[in-house]
Design an enzyme around this catalytic site. Structure first.
Site, PDB file in Angstrom:
ATOM      1  N   HIS A 100       0.854  -1.189   0.000  1.00 17.98           N
ATOM      2  CA  HIS A 100       0.000   0.000   0.000  1.00 17.98           C
ATOM      3  C   HIS A 100       0.884   1.231   0.000  1.00 17.98           C
ATOM      4  O   HIS A 100       1.979   1.224   0.573  1.00 17.98           O
ATOM      5  CB  HIS A 100      -0.920   0.002   1.227  1.00 17.98           C
TER       6      HIS A 100
ATOM      7  N   ASP B 165      -8.020  -4.691  -0.420  1.00 15.54           N
ATOM      8  CA  ASP B 165      -8.490  -5.103  -1.744  1.00 15.54           C
ATOM      9  C   ASP B 165      -8.306  -6.591  -1.983  1.00 15.54           C
ATOM     10  O   ASP B 165      -9.029  -7.200  -2.773  1.00 15.54           O
ATOM     11  CB  ASP B 165      -7.741  -4.323  -2.829  1.00 15.54           C
TER      12      ASP B 165
END
Length: 431
Positions: A308, A366
Protein backbone atom coordinates in the site's frame (compact mmCIF):
# COMPACT_ATOMS: atom_id res chain seq x y z
CA UNK A 1 -2.28 23.32 15.58
CA UNK A 2 0.77 24.51 17.48
CA UNK A 3 3.65 26.41 15.85
CA UNK A 4 6.26 26.71 18.60
CA UNK A 5 9.09 25.17 16.58
CA UNK A 6 10.96 26.49 13.55
CA UNK A 7 12.72 24.87 10.61
CA UNK A 8 15.70 26.62 9.03
CA UNK A 9 16.31 26.40 5.29
CA UNK A 10 19.83 27.08 3.99
CA UNK A 11 19.97 27.97 0.29
CA UNK A 12 21.79 30.08 -2.34
CA UNK A 13 25.33 30.43 -1.01
CA UNK A 14 24.53 30.21 2.65
CA UNK A 15 21.37 32.31 2.88
CA UNK A 16 18.95 31.11 5.55
CA UNK A 17 15.30 31.61 6.33
CA UNK A 18 12.94 30.12 8.89
CA UNK A 19 9.53 28.49 8.57
CA UNK A 20 7.05 27.54 11.29
CA UNK A 21 6.73 23.87 12.19
CA UNK A 22 3.11 22.99 12.84
CA UNK A 23 2.14 20.13 15.12
CA UNK A 24 -1.15 18.26 14.94
CA UNK A 25 -2.82 16.23 17.67
CA UNK A 26 -0.99 13.05 16.53
CA UNK A 27 1.25 12.17 13.62
CA UNK A 28 4.22 13.89 11.98
CA UNK A 29 4.79 17.63 12.26
CA UNK A 30 4.66 19.68 9.06
CA UNK A 31 6.78 22.58 7.86
CA UNK A 32 4.60 25.52 6.86
CA UNK A 33 6.15 26.62 3.55
CA UNK A 34 3.37 28.93 2.37
CA UNK A 35 5.81 31.86 2.33
CA UNK A 36 8.61 29.91 0.61
CA UNK A 37 8.28 31.50 -2.83
CA UNK A 38 8.00 35.02 -1.44
CA UNK A 39 11.09 34.54 0.72
CA UNK A 40 13.31 32.57 -1.67
CA UNK A 41 11.83 32.69 -5.17
CA UNK A 42 11.72 28.88 -5.17
CA UNK A 43 9.02 26.19 -5.06
CA UNK A 44 9.22 22.71 -3.57
CA UNK A 45 9.33 19.69 -5.88
CA UNK A 46 7.29 16.70 -4.72
CA UNK A 47 5.82 14.53 -7.54
CA UNK A 48 2.95 12.44 -6.23
CA UNK A 49 2.85 14.59 -3.08
CA UNK A 50 4.83 11.97 -1.13
CA UNK A 51 5.88 14.47 1.54
CA UNK A 52 3.24 17.18 1.19
CA UNK A 53 0.33 17.91 3.53
CA UNK A 54 -2.21 19.62 1.28
CA UNK A 55 -4.57 20.59 4.09
CA UNK A 56 -5.37 20.22 7.77
CA UNK A 57 -8.17 17.83 8.66
CA UNK A 58 -9.92 16.41 11.69
CA UNK A 59 -11.59 13.50 9.89
CA UNK A 60 -9.23 10.57 9.34
CA UNK A 61 -5.79 9.63 10.63
CA UNK A 62 -3.49 6.94 9.24
CA UNK A 63 -0.24 5.64 10.71
CA UNK A 64 1.07 3.50 7.90
CA UNK A 65 4.07 2.17 9.83
CA UNK A 66 1.93 0.90 12.71
CA UNK A 67 -1.09 -0.13 10.64
CA UNK A 68 -3.50 2.33 12.31
CA UNK A 69 -6.66 3.83 10.79
CA UNK A 70 -8.82 6.20 12.87
CA UNK A 71 -12.11 7.86 11.92
CA UNK A 72 -12.48 10.96 14.09
CA UNK A 73 -10.15 9.28 16.60
CA UNK A 74 -11.96 5.92 16.73
CA UNK A 75 -10.03 2.81 15.61
CA UNK A 76 -11.50 1.25 12.48
CA UNK A 77 -11.57 -2.13 14.26
CA UNK A 78 -14.00 -0.85 16.91
CA UNK A 79 -16.24 0.91 14.41
CA UNK A 80 -16.44 -2.09 12.09
CA UNK A 81 -17.31 -4.43 14.95
CA UNK A 82 -19.77 -2.29 16.91
CA UNK A 83 -21.37 0.21 14.50
CA UNK A 84 -23.36 0.10 11.29
CA UNK A 85 -22.53 2.18 8.25
CA UNK A 86 -24.96 5.03 8.92
CA UNK A 87 -23.54 5.49 12.43
CA UNK A 88 -20.12 5.85 10.82
CA UNK A 89 -21.58 8.29 8.27
CA UNK A 90 -22.93 10.43 11.10
CA UNK A 91 -19.53 10.31 12.80
CA UNK A 92 -17.61 11.37 9.71
CA UNK A 93 -20.03 14.21 8.96
CA UNK A 94 -20.49 15.52 12.50
CA UNK A 95 -17.37 14.58 14.44
CA UNK A 96 -19.09 12.47 17.11
CA UNK A 97 -21.01 9.21 17.19
CA UNK A 98 -24.77 9.72 17.46
CA UNK A 99 -26.83 9.02 20.55
CA UNK A 100 -30.05 7.03 20.10
CA UNK A 101 -32.35 9.98 19.18
CA UNK A 102 -29.75 11.49 16.85
CA UNK A 103 -29.20 8.15 15.16
CA UNK A 104 -32.93 7.58 14.66
CA UNK A 105 -33.40 11.03 13.14
CA UNK A 106 -30.37 10.62 10.86
CA UNK A 107 -31.50 7.18 9.66
CA UNK A 108 -35.02 8.51 9.03
CA UNK A 109 -33.71 11.42 6.95
CA UNK A 110 -31.42 9.22 4.86
CA UNK A 111 -34.13 6.58 4.40
CA UNK A 112 -36.66 9.12 3.14
CA UNK A 113 -34.23 10.58 0.61
CA UNK A 114 -33.33 7.31 -1.15
CA UNK A 115 -35.73 7.88 -4.06
CA UNK A 116 -34.32 9.67 -7.10
CA UNK A 117 -36.22 12.03 -9.38
CA UNK A 118 -38.21 9.89 -11.81
CA UNK A 119 -36.85 11.77 -14.83
CA UNK A 120 -33.37 10.56 -13.94
CA UNK A 121 -34.36 7.11 -15.20
CA UNK A 122 -34.23 8.59 -18.71
CA UNK A 123 -30.53 9.34 -18.28
CA UNK A 124 -29.83 5.63 -17.95
CA UNK A 125 -31.67 4.95 -21.20
CA UNK A 126 -29.21 7.21 -23.01
CA UNK A 127 -26.34 4.80 -22.29
CA UNK A 128 -25.62 1.60 -24.17
CA UNK A 129 -26.69 -1.47 -22.23
CA UNK A 130 -23.09 -2.68 -22.16
CA UNK A 131 -21.70 0.64 -20.86
CA UNK A 132 -19.40 0.21 -17.87
CA UNK A 133 -21.39 0.96 -14.69
CA UNK A 134 -18.74 3.46 -13.57
CA UNK A 135 -19.23 5.46 -16.78
CA UNK A 136 -22.95 5.51 -16.05
CA UNK A 137 -22.37 6.53 -12.43
CA UNK A 138 -20.04 9.41 -13.32
CA UNK A 139 -22.64 10.81 -15.70
CA UNK A 140 -25.72 10.36 -13.54
CA UNK A 141 -24.17 11.68 -10.32
CA UNK A 142 -22.90 14.74 -12.16
CA UNK A 143 -26.41 15.24 -13.55
CA UNK A 144 -27.92 15.44 -10.04
CA UNK A 145 -27.13 19.15 -9.93
CA UNK A 146 -29.66 19.59 -12.76
CA UNK A 147 -32.42 18.22 -10.51
CA UNK A 148 -31.64 19.60 -7.06
CA UNK A 149 -31.25 23.36 -7.57
CA UNK A 150 -32.36 24.14 -4.03
CA UNK A 151 -29.10 22.99 -2.39
CA UNK A 152 -26.32 24.32 -4.61
CA UNK A 153 -25.22 27.38 -2.61
CA UNK A 154 -21.94 26.09 -1.19
CA UNK A 155 -21.67 29.06 1.15
CA UNK A 156 -24.93 28.13 2.86
CA UNK A 157 -24.35 25.52 5.62
CA UNK A 158 -27.92 24.25 5.33
CA UNK A 159 -27.52 23.71 1.59
CA UNK A 160 -24.30 21.79 2.20
CA UNK A 161 -26.08 19.59 4.75
CA UNK A 162 -29.00 18.87 2.41
CA UNK A 163 -26.62 17.98 -0.45
CA UNK A 164 -24.70 15.64 1.84
CA UNK A 165 -27.86 13.83 2.87
CA UNK A 166 -29.03 13.50 -0.72
CA UNK A 167 -25.75 12.09 -1.93
CA UNK A 168 -25.45 9.53 0.88
CA UNK A 169 -29.10 8.52 0.47
CA UNK A 170 -29.29 8.33 -3.32
CA UNK A 171 -25.96 6.71 -4.21
CA UNK A 172 -27.18 3.18 -3.33
CA UNK A 173 -30.24 3.70 -5.52
CA UNK A 174 -28.16 4.99 -8.43
CA UNK A 175 -25.52 2.26 -8.13
CA UNK A 176 -28.27 -0.38 -8.12
CA UNK A 177 -29.91 1.29 -11.13
CA UNK A 178 -26.61 1.22 -13.01
CA UNK A 179 -26.37 -2.52 -12.30
CA UNK A 180 -29.96 -3.27 -13.26
CA UNK A 181 -29.63 -1.28 -16.48
CA UNK A 182 -26.47 -3.17 -17.40
CA UNK A 183 -28.23 -6.48 -16.67
CA UNK A 184 -31.31 -5.56 -18.70
CA UNK A 185 -33.53 -5.89 -15.66
CA UNK A 186 -36.20 -3.44 -14.37
CA UNK A 187 -35.21 -0.94 -11.70
CA UNK A 188 -36.15 -1.87 -8.13
CA UNK A 189 -37.26 1.07 -6.00
CA UNK A 190 -36.12 1.54 -2.40
CA UNK A 191 -38.18 0.55 0.61
CA UNK A 192 -38.34 2.55 3.83
CA UNK A 193 -38.72 -0.49 6.12
CA UNK A 194 -35.21 -1.81 5.38
CA UNK A 195 -31.81 -0.77 6.64
CA UNK A 196 -29.47 1.19 4.38
CA UNK A 197 -27.44 -1.84 3.30
CA UNK A 198 -30.34 -4.32 3.22
CA UNK A 199 -32.22 -1.86 1.01
CA UNK A 200 -29.27 -1.63 -1.35
CA UNK A 201 -28.95 -5.41 -1.65
CA UNK A 202 -32.66 -5.69 -2.41
CA UNK A 203 -32.41 -3.01 -5.12
CA UNK A 204 -29.47 -4.93 -6.59
CA UNK A 205 -30.82 -8.46 -6.53
CA UNK A 206 -34.63 -8.44 -6.29
CA UNK A 207 -36.74 -9.16 -9.38
CA UNK A 208 -40.50 -8.66 -9.87
CA UNK A 209 -41.06 -12.39 -10.40
CA UNK A 210 -40.42 -13.39 -6.76
CA UNK A 211 -39.91 -12.09 -3.25
CA UNK A 212 -36.37 -11.23 -2.16
CA UNK A 213 -35.19 -12.14 1.34
CA UNK A 214 -31.87 -10.74 2.46
CA UNK A 215 -29.39 -12.85 4.43
CA UNK A 216 -28.38 -10.94 7.62
CA UNK A 217 -24.83 -12.30 7.46
CA UNK A 218 -24.40 -11.03 3.91
CA UNK A 219 -26.00 -7.67 4.74
CA UNK A 220 -23.60 -7.24 7.66
CA UNK A 221 -20.64 -8.21 5.45
CA UNK A 222 -21.50 -5.58 2.85
CA UNK A 223 -22.15 -3.03 5.59
CA UNK A 224 -18.65 -3.72 6.90
CA UNK A 225 -17.21 -3.22 3.42
CA UNK A 226 -18.93 0.18 3.37
CA UNK A 227 -17.43 1.09 6.78
CA UNK A 228 -13.91 0.03 5.83
CA UNK A 229 -14.03 2.11 2.65
CA UNK A 230 -15.81 5.19 4.02
CA UNK A 231 -12.75 7.43 4.16
CA UNK A 232 -8.99 7.14 3.84
CA UNK A 233 -7.41 10.56 4.34
CA UNK A 234 -6.07 12.53 1.34
CA UNK A 235 -5.94 9.78 -1.29
CA UNK A 236 -6.20 10.50 -5.03
CA UNK A 237 -10.00 10.64 -5.26
CA UNK A 238 -10.43 12.62 -2.03
CA UNK A 239 -7.79 15.09 -3.20
CA UNK A 240 -9.69 15.32 -6.49
CA UNK A 241 -12.92 16.14 -4.66
CA UNK A 242 -11.15 18.81 -2.59
CA UNK A 243 -9.42 20.28 -5.64
CA UNK A 244 -12.68 20.38 -7.58
CA UNK A 245 -14.48 21.91 -4.62
CA UNK A 246 -11.80 24.56 -4.16
CA UNK A 247 -12.99 26.20 -7.39
CA UNK A 248 -16.50 26.58 -5.98
CA UNK A 249 -17.96 23.69 -8.01
CA UNK A 250 -21.25 22.27 -6.72
CA UNK A 251 -21.06 19.14 -4.52
CA UNK A 252 -22.60 16.82 -7.12
CA UNK A 253 -19.94 17.80 -9.66
CA UNK A 254 -17.23 17.31 -7.03
CA UNK A 255 -18.42 13.82 -6.13
CA UNK A 256 -18.68 12.92 -9.83
CA UNK A 257 -15.03 14.01 -10.18
CA UNK A 258 -14.11 11.79 -7.24
CA UNK A 259 -15.91 8.83 -8.83
CA UNK A 260 -14.04 9.43 -12.10
CA UNK A 261 -10.71 9.42 -10.25
CA UNK A 262 -11.63 6.31 -8.28
CA UNK A 263 -12.26 4.50 -11.56
CA UNK A 264 -8.51 4.28 -12.14
CA UNK A 265 -7.17 0.73 -11.73
CA UNK A 266 -4.40 1.93 -9.40
CA UNK A 267 -7.03 3.30 -6.99
CA UNK A 268 -10.56 1.91 -6.88
CA UNK A 269 -9.91 -0.90 -9.32
CA UNK A 270 -7.37 -2.68 -7.14
CA UNK A 271 -9.80 -5.27 -5.72
CA UNK A 272 -10.91 -6.24 -9.21
CA UNK A 273 -7.25 -6.59 -10.22
CA UNK A 274 -6.58 -8.81 -7.18
CA UNK A 275 -9.51 -11.08 -8.05
CA UNK A 276 -8.40 -11.29 -11.68
CA UNK A 277 -4.92 -12.28 -10.46
CA UNK A 278 -6.36 -15.14 -8.41
CA UNK A 279 -8.38 -16.30 -11.41
CA UNK A 280 -5.23 -16.29 -13.55
CA UNK A 281 -3.30 -18.35 -10.97
CA UNK A 282 -6.20 -20.79 -11.02
CA UNK A 283 -5.30 -23.20 -8.24
CA UNK A 284 -3.41 -23.26 -4.90
CA UNK A 285 -0.96 -25.78 -6.36
CA UNK A 286 0.31 -23.10 -8.73
CA UNK A 287 1.06 -20.47 -6.08
CA UNK A 288 4.76 -21.36 -5.85
CA UNK A 289 5.17 -21.01 -9.60
CA UNK A 290 3.36 -17.66 -9.53
CA UNK A 291 5.49 -16.34 -6.63
CA UNK A 292 8.64 -17.20 -8.58
CA UNK A 293 7.38 -15.09 -11.48
CA UNK A 294 6.60 -12.19 -9.15
CA UNK A 295 10.20 -12.24 -7.90
CA UNK A 296 11.54 -12.29 -11.44
CA UNK A 297 11.86 -8.63 -12.51
CA UNK A 298 11.84 -9.63 -16.16
CA UNK A 299 8.56 -11.56 -16.02
CA UNK A 300 6.31 -8.50 -15.78
CA UNK A 301 4.09 -10.36 -13.28
CA UNK A 302 2.82 -8.27 -10.37
CA UNK A 303 1.40 -9.29 -7.01
CA UNK A 304 -1.95 -7.50 -6.76
CA UNK A 305 -3.70 -6.81 -3.45
CA UNK A 306 -0.45 -6.62 -1.50
CA UNK A 307 1.35 -3.51 -0.31
CA UNK A 308 0.00 0.00 0.00
CA UNK A 309 1.16 3.54 -0.72
CA UNK A 310 0.66 4.48 2.96
CA UNK A 311 0.59 1.26 5.00
CA UNK A 312 4.02 -0.28 5.62
CA UNK A 313 2.47 -2.78 7.99
CA UNK A 314 -0.58 -5.09 7.83
CA UNK A 315 -3.52 -3.01 6.59
CA UNK A 316 -5.94 -2.97 9.58
CA UNK A 317 -8.87 -3.15 7.16
CA UNK A 318 -7.46 -6.36 5.65
CA UNK A 319 -7.65 -8.16 9.01
CA UNK A 320 -11.35 -7.27 9.34
CA UNK A 321 -12.07 -8.16 5.73
CA UNK A 322 -10.39 -11.53 6.17
CA UNK A 323 -12.74 -12.31 9.08
CA UNK A 324 -15.70 -11.12 7.03
CA UNK A 325 -14.61 -13.33 4.16
CA UNK A 326 -14.70 -16.40 6.43
CA UNK A 327 -18.15 -15.44 7.75
CA UNK A 328 -19.61 -15.01 4.26
CA UNK A 329 -18.15 -18.17 2.78
CA UNK A 330 -19.29 -20.22 5.79
CA UNK A 331 -22.80 -18.72 5.63
CA UNK A 332 -23.02 -19.64 1.95
CA UNK A 333 -21.42 -23.04 2.36
CA UNK A 334 -18.42 -21.94 0.31
CA UNK A 335 -15.68 -22.56 2.89
CA UNK A 336 -13.94 -24.76 0.30
CA UNK A 337 -14.16 -22.02 -2.31
CA UNK A 338 -11.30 -22.40 -4.76
CA UNK A 339 -10.34 -18.73 -4.83
CA UNK A 340 -10.45 -18.30 -1.06
CA UNK A 341 -8.23 -21.34 -0.52
CA UNK A 342 -5.92 -19.93 -3.15
CA UNK A 343 -5.91 -16.53 -1.42
CA UNK A 344 -4.99 -18.10 1.94
CA UNK A 345 -2.14 -20.04 0.33
CA UNK A 346 -0.86 -16.92 -1.39
CA UNK A 347 -1.15 -14.87 1.80
CA UNK A 348 0.76 -17.48 3.83
CA UNK A 349 3.71 -17.52 1.44
CA UNK A 350 3.80 -13.74 1.12
CA UNK A 351 3.78 -13.25 4.90
CA UNK A 352 6.59 -15.77 5.47
CA UNK A 353 8.82 -15.24 2.45
CA UNK A 354 11.76 -12.88 3.14
CA UNK A 355 11.35 -11.30 -0.30
CA UNK A 356 7.91 -9.93 0.64
CA UNK A 357 8.58 -9.39 4.35
CA UNK A 358 11.62 -7.20 3.66
CA UNK A 359 9.59 -5.15 1.18
CA UNK A 360 6.64 -4.99 3.62
CA UNK A 361 4.23 -6.31 0.99
CA UNK A 362 1.39 -7.22 3.35
CA UNK A 363 -2.15 -8.02 2.14
CA UNK A 364 -4.34 -4.94 1.84
CA UNK A 365 -8.11 -4.60 2.02
CA UNK A 366 -8.49 -5.10 -1.74
CA UNK A 367 -7.03 -8.60 -1.49
CA UNK A 368 -10.11 -9.89 0.35
CA UNK A 369 -12.88 -7.47 -0.57
CA UNK A 370 -13.05 -8.77 -4.13
CA UNK A 371 -13.58 -12.34 -2.90
CA UNK A 372 -16.32 -11.21 -0.51
CA UNK A 373 -18.14 -9.24 -3.20
CA UNK A 374 -17.86 -12.15 -5.62
CA UNK A 375 -19.43 -14.41 -2.99
CA UNK A 376 -22.25 -11.88 -2.54
CA UNK A 377 -23.03 -12.15 -6.25
CA UNK A 378 -21.63 -8.74 -7.20
CA UNK A 379 -19.89 -8.82 -10.61
CA UNK A 380 -16.38 -7.40 -10.94
CA UNK A 381 -17.63 -4.54 -13.12
CA UNK A 382 -19.56 -3.26 -10.07
CA UNK A 383 -16.72 -3.42 -7.53
CA UNK A 384 -15.62 0.18 -8.03
CA UNK A 385 -19.24 1.36 -7.94
CA UNK A 386 -19.56 -0.26 -4.49
CA UNK A 387 -16.36 1.54 -3.48
CA UNK A 388 -17.82 4.84 -4.74
CA UNK A 389 -21.00 4.30 -2.76
CA UNK A 390 -19.03 3.75 0.45
CA UNK A 391 -16.52 6.55 -0.13
CA UNK A 392 -19.16 9.19 -0.91
CA UNK A 393 -19.61 10.00 2.79
CA UNK A 394 -15.86 10.50 3.19
CA UNK A 395 -15.70 12.71 0.11
CA UNK A 396 -18.62 14.85 1.22
CA UNK A 397 -17.24 15.15 4.77
CA UNK A 398 -13.87 16.26 3.38
CA UNK A 399 -15.58 18.69 1.00
CA UNK A 400 -17.67 20.19 3.82
CA UNK A 401 -14.59 20.55 6.01
CA UNK A 402 -12.70 22.34 3.24
CA UNK A 403 -15.54 24.76 2.44
CA UNK A 404 -15.85 25.68 6.12
CA UNK A 405 -12.08 26.22 6.50
CA UNK A 406 -11.28 29.98 6.47
CA UNK A 407 -7.80 29.17 5.10
CA UNK A 408 -8.96 27.28 2.02
CA UNK A 409 -8.02 28.65 -1.41
CA UNK A 410 -8.46 27.39 -4.92
CA UNK A 411 -5.95 24.63 -5.54
CA UNK A 412 -3.08 25.74 -7.78
CA UNK A 413 0.02 23.50 -7.76
CA UNK A 414 3.17 24.86 -9.41
CA UNK A 415 5.73 23.03 -11.52
CA UNK A 416 9.39 22.61 -12.40
CA UNK A 417 9.46 23.70 -16.04
CA UNK A 418 12.08 21.90 -18.13
CA UNK A 419 10.77 22.67 -21.63
CA UNK A 420 12.19 24.99 -24.28
CA UNK A 421 13.39 28.39 -23.01
CA UNK A 422 12.04 31.56 -24.58
CA UNK A 423 12.54 31.62 -28.34
CA UNK A 424 11.36 33.72 -31.25
CA UNK A 425 8.95 32.49 -33.89
CA UNK A 426 10.40 31.84 -37.34
CA UNK A 427 8.13 32.57 -40.31
CA UNK A 428 6.89 29.49 -42.13
CA UNK A 429 8.84 30.18 -45.32
CA UNK A 430 12.09 30.16 -43.31
CA UNK A 431 11.50 27.06 -41.17
Amino acid sequence: MSANKKATLTYADGKTTEFPVLGGSIGPDVIDIRTLYGKTGMFTYDPGFLSTASCSSKITYIDGDEGVLLYRGYPIEQLAQHCDFLEVCYLLLNGELPNAPQNKNFVDVITRHTMVHDQMTRFFQGFRRDAHPMAVLVGTVGAMSAFYHDSLDINNPEHRKVSAMRLIAKLPTMVAMAYKYNMGQPFVYPRNDLSYTANFMRMMFAVPAEDYKGNPVLVRALDRIFILHADHEQNASTSTVRLSGSSGANPFACIAAGIACLWGPAHGGANEAALNMLEQIGDASKVGEFIAKVKDKNSGVKLMGFGHRVYKNYDPRAKLMRETCHEVLNALGLHNDRLFKLAIALEKIALEDDYFVQRKLYPNVDFYSGIVQRALGIPTSMFTCIFSLARTVGWIAQWQEMIADPEYKIGRPRQLYDGAPRRDLVPMDKR
